[in-house]
Design an enzyme around this catalytic site. Structure first.
Site, short mmCIF file in Angstrom:
data_model
loop_
_atom_site.label_atom_id
_atom_site.label_comp_id
_atom_site.label_asym_id
_atom_site.label_seq_id
_atom_site.Cartn_x
_atom_site.Cartn_y
_atom_site.Cartn_z
N ASP A 139 -4.30 -0.27 -12.39
CA ASP A 139 -5.34 -0.90 -13.22
C ASP A 139 -4.72 -1.57 -14.44
OD1 ASP A 139 -4.64 1.61 -14.31
OD2 ASP A 139 -6.47 1.64 -15.50
N ASP A 169 0.17 3.40 3.65
CA ASP A 169 0.52 2.16 2.95
C ASP A 169 -0.68 1.22 3.04
OD1 ASP A 169 1.72 0.03 1.73
OD2 ASP A 169 2.86 -0.58 3.49
#
Ligand code: CA
Ligand code: CA
Length: 582
Positions: free
Chosen positions: A185, A552
Site C-alpha cells: 500500500d 504467487d
C-alpha cells in the site's frame, strides 16, 4: 493475460540458460539457491522425490559432468510429511555456472559458484527501497523500465481529530514529504519504519567499510555518502516531520482513511492524515533518531545539521514518552471517537515494554549516559527472539553488544547479552541435520508466520551476531542456509526476491507492480513467503501445509505482499554475508 506473458518470458530464459540440452526437463523437484554459492561455502540442493538416488553436477555451458554424488538419507518434513534428500556438492569449488542433473527428474535451475555471488541480490534489495520512495519522480536513469512520476507529495497533510495539540488544531495542514511506501500500500507507518530503519542503520554500524563502494544507482550515488545511508535519509527526513514540534509526541502513521485502489501513485488523490500520537511510535522514533544521530555526526559536512536534528528529536520524544508511558494505538477505539474513520494498517501493539528497552539502549549508546537504562528492566534473563515490528527489544540488545566496549558495559551485563544471542543461535542449530531443507528456518511451524521470509532473514542476522561473538563457522553456515532458503531452497521452490532466480515471484501484492502495466514486478522486493494463516482466502494456495502455504498471486496479501520491514533484514543478511565471505 499476465500469466500467459509470464510463461512466455520464463520459457525464453529457460531456452537461453539450457541451450546445450534444450530437451532436458527443468525439474521443480530439485530445490536450491537459484543465485549461487561461495567457493568455500557449503553447497546443498534438496531433492523432493523418492525416485532418485544419485546426482551429477554439470557445467551449464558444456554439459560436462564435474561432480557425481549419492543423495543423503531420506528426511521427512514435519509440516507436509513429504520426503527429501540432500545433494551435497560442497566439494565443488571451481567458479563457474552449473546445473544439477538427476536421472529421471531432470535438471535444476542454473546457479553460479563464485566470489561476491550475492552482491547483486544485496544491491537489488537495497534498491528495492528506492522504488518505494514517496514524493519523488523515479526517472528511467535510475528506475529503468519502472520509471514513474511522483505521487503522494504529502506537502499538505491533515492533522486528524485524534492527533490535535495546542499548536495544531484539527485539519491543520502540515508538510510530511518523502519516506518509503510501507508495503503493498501507499501509507507510511512510523512503527514499521522503526524496525526497518533500526535494521538498516545497524547494518551500516556493523559493516561500515563494506558500504564504501556499494553503489545502487540512485540520485545520490555520486555524493560521497554510502548509498545505504542516502536511502535511509530519504525515510529519516520523513520521520522527523512526524513529530509534533509542540510537545514531542509522534504520530502513529500518515495515511489515507482507506487504502488507495490498485492505481499508480500519481493517480492517488485522496486526502492524507497524520493520526493519533502513541508511545510505540514515539519510542520507535526515539530509537531511530538516537542511532541516526551517532552515525550522521560523522557526515556533518554532507548533511549539515542532520545529526543535531536527530538528537533533538530523540530527546524531545523521550521526554514525551516519560509523560505518556503507555499510550496505545487502538484503531477501533479511535474510530469510535473520531472522524473520519481510518481503516488502513493498524500496527497496534499490546506492550511497549520492548519499545522502552530499545529506545533506552539507543539513547544510552549515543549519549553514554547510563541513566537512560537505569530504570528499565532490560529482561536480559529472558530468552531472546528475533525482532518483529511489535517486539523490538532485540534491536536494543544488538546495539548494546556492539557498543559494549565503548560504553564500558559491566561484565555481567555483556555476559548476559552474549549468552542470550548464543543460546538463541544454538537452539536454532539443534537438529539442523534432520531438517527437510537443511535450514534452521522452518524447524517449527511458528516460523511460518505472516511475513515468514523476514523470520528467516532475522534468524540469519542473529546467527551472524553469534558468529561475530565466537568466530565459529557453524553460525555463518546456518545464516547462509537461510539465505539459500530465501533464494530457492524451500518447500515452494520459489526464489522470494523479485527479479531474481529462475522460479520467480511475478505477482506480488503491491500496488506499484500491479498498476504499472509492466510484466515484470519491481525488482529487489522480498515476498512475505509461506503463511498457513492464508488470511486473504486467495485461490491458488497448493494446500494447508505450513511450509507450502504460498501463492504467487496478486490477491495474496497474506503470503505474497512485500514490506520494508521484510526487505531490510534481507538486505542485512545478504550484504553481511558478502562482507563476511570475501
Ligand atoms: Ca551516495
Ligand atoms: Ca511492543
Amino acid at each position: 493475460m499476465k500469466l500467459f506473458l509470464h510463461v512466455a518470458v520464463s520459457l525464453a530464459a529457460f531456452g537461453l540458460y539450457f541451450s546445450p540440452v534444450r530437451a532436458q526437463q527443468h525439474s521443480d523437484a530439485i530445490r536450491l539457491n537459484q543465485i549461487g554459492f561461495y567457493p568455500a561455502a557449503p553447497k546443498v540442493a534438496v531433492v523432493v522425490s523418492d525416485e532418485a538416488d544419485a546426482f551429477e553436477v554439470k557445467e551449464a555451458k558444456t554439459g560436462k559432468t564435474v561432480l557425481k554424488g549419492k543423495l543423503g538419507n531420506v528426511r521427512t518434513s514435519q509440516h507436509s510429511g513429504k520426503h527429501t534428500r540432500l545433494a551435497d556438492f560442497s566439494g565443488l569449488r571451481k567458479p563457474g555456472s552449473y546445473v544439477i542433473e538427476i536421472a529421471g527428474l531432470g535438471r535444476s535451475a542454473r546457479f553460479n559458484i563464485g566470489k561476491q555471488v550475492h552482491r547483486d541480490v544485496a544491491k537489488a534489495a537495497l534498491k528495492g527501497f528506492y522504488y518505494q520512495r514517496a514524493s519523488i519522480d523515479l526517472p528511467e536513469k535510475y528506475a529503468g523500465k519502472w520509471a514513474r512520476l511522483a505521487g503522494h507529495p504529502d506537502n499538505k497533510v491533515l492533522v486528524h481529530a485524534s492527533a490535535v495539540s495546542d499548536g495544531r488544531p484539527e485539519n491543520t495542514l502540515i508538510a510530511s514529504t518523502r519516506g518509503w511506501y510501507d508495503a503493498g500500500d501507499y501509507n507510511k507507518y512510523i512503527v514499521n519504519s522503526g524496525i526497518t530503519m533500526g535494521t538498516l542503520l545497524s547494518l551500516y554500524e556493523d559493516y561500515p567499510l563494506y558500504f564504501e563502494d556499494f553503489n545502487t544507482n540512485i540520485p545520490e550515488s555520486d555524493n560521497g555518502v554510502p548509498d545505504l545511508l542516502d536511502e535511509v535519509v530519504w525515510n529519516l527526513r520523513w520521520m522527523l516531520t512526524m513529530q509534533d514540534p509542540v510537545d514531542g509526541g509522534v504520530y502513529h502513521k500518515l495515511t489515507n482513511p482507506r487504502f488507495d485502489g490498485m492505481i499508480m501513485p500519481v493517480a492517488a488523490k485522496n486526502p492524507r492524515y497524520v493520526v493519533q500520537k502513541g508511545t510505540a511510535a514515539t519510542l520507535d522514533l526515539v530509537a531511530v533518531m538516537a542511532q541516526a544521530s551517532r552515525i550522521f555526526k560523522n557526515f556533518n559536512n554532507k548533511f549539515p545539521g542532520l545529526a543535531d536534528s536527530c538528537t533533538t528529536a530523540a530527546v524531545k520524544g523521550w521526554q514525551w514518552a516519560e509523560k505518556h508511558a503507555a499510550v496505545m494505538y487502538n484503531q477501533d477505539a479511535m474510530n469510535k471517537q473520531f472522524d473520519p474513520d481510518v481503516v488502513t494498517g493498524a500496527y497496534g501493539d499490546r506492550s511497549v515494554k520492548d519499545e522502552w528497552i530499545w529506545a533506552a539502549c539507543e539513547m544510552y549508546a549515543s549519549t553514554g549516559k547510563p541513566e537512560y537504562i537505569k530504570d528499565i528492566d532490560l529482561e536480559l534473563q529472558q530468552p531472546m527472539a528475533p525482532p518483529t515490528w511489535s517486539q523490538v527489544k532485540t534491536l536494543g540488545y544488538y546495539t548494546l553488544l556492539r557498543s559494549a566496549e565503548k560504553l564500558k558495559l559491566p561484565a555481567e551485563q555483556s555476559g548476559l547479552l552474549r549468552k542470550s544471542v548464543l543460546n538463541y543461535s544454538d537452539q536454532l542449530l539443534v537438529d539442523l541435520e534432520k531438517q527437510p531443507y537443511n535450514t534452521v528456518m522452518g524447524k517449527i511451524a511458528k516460523d511460518y508466520a505472516w511475513g515468514s521470509s523476514s523470520v528467516a532473514a532475522n534468524q540469519g542476522i542473529a546467527l551472524l551476531k553469534a558468529h561475530r561473538l565466537t568466530k565459529d563457522q557453524k553460525y555463518i553456515n546456518a545464516a547462509l542456509g537461510n539465505l539459500d532458503y530465501l533464494l530457492g531452497r524451500n518447500a515452494t521452490g520459489y526464489c522470494f526476491l523479485t527479479g531474481s532466480g529462475s522460479k520467480r515471484v511475478m505477482h506480488p501484492h503491491q500496488r506499484l507492480s500491479i498498476a504499472d502495466g509492466i510484466v515484470d514486478p519491481i525488482p529487489g522486493l522480498l515476498s512475505g513467503g509461506p503463511n498457513p494463516g492464508q488470511q486473504d482466502k486467495c485461490a491458488g494456495y497448493p494446500n494447508k501445509f505450513a511450509d507450502e502455504s504460498f501463492t504467487d498471486n496478486e490477491c495474496s496479501y497474506a503470503s505474497n505482499e512485500i514490506a520494508i520491514n521484510w526487505n531490510a533484514p534481507f538486505v542485512y543478511l545478504a550484504a553481511a554475508l558478502e562482507a563476511s565471505m570475501k
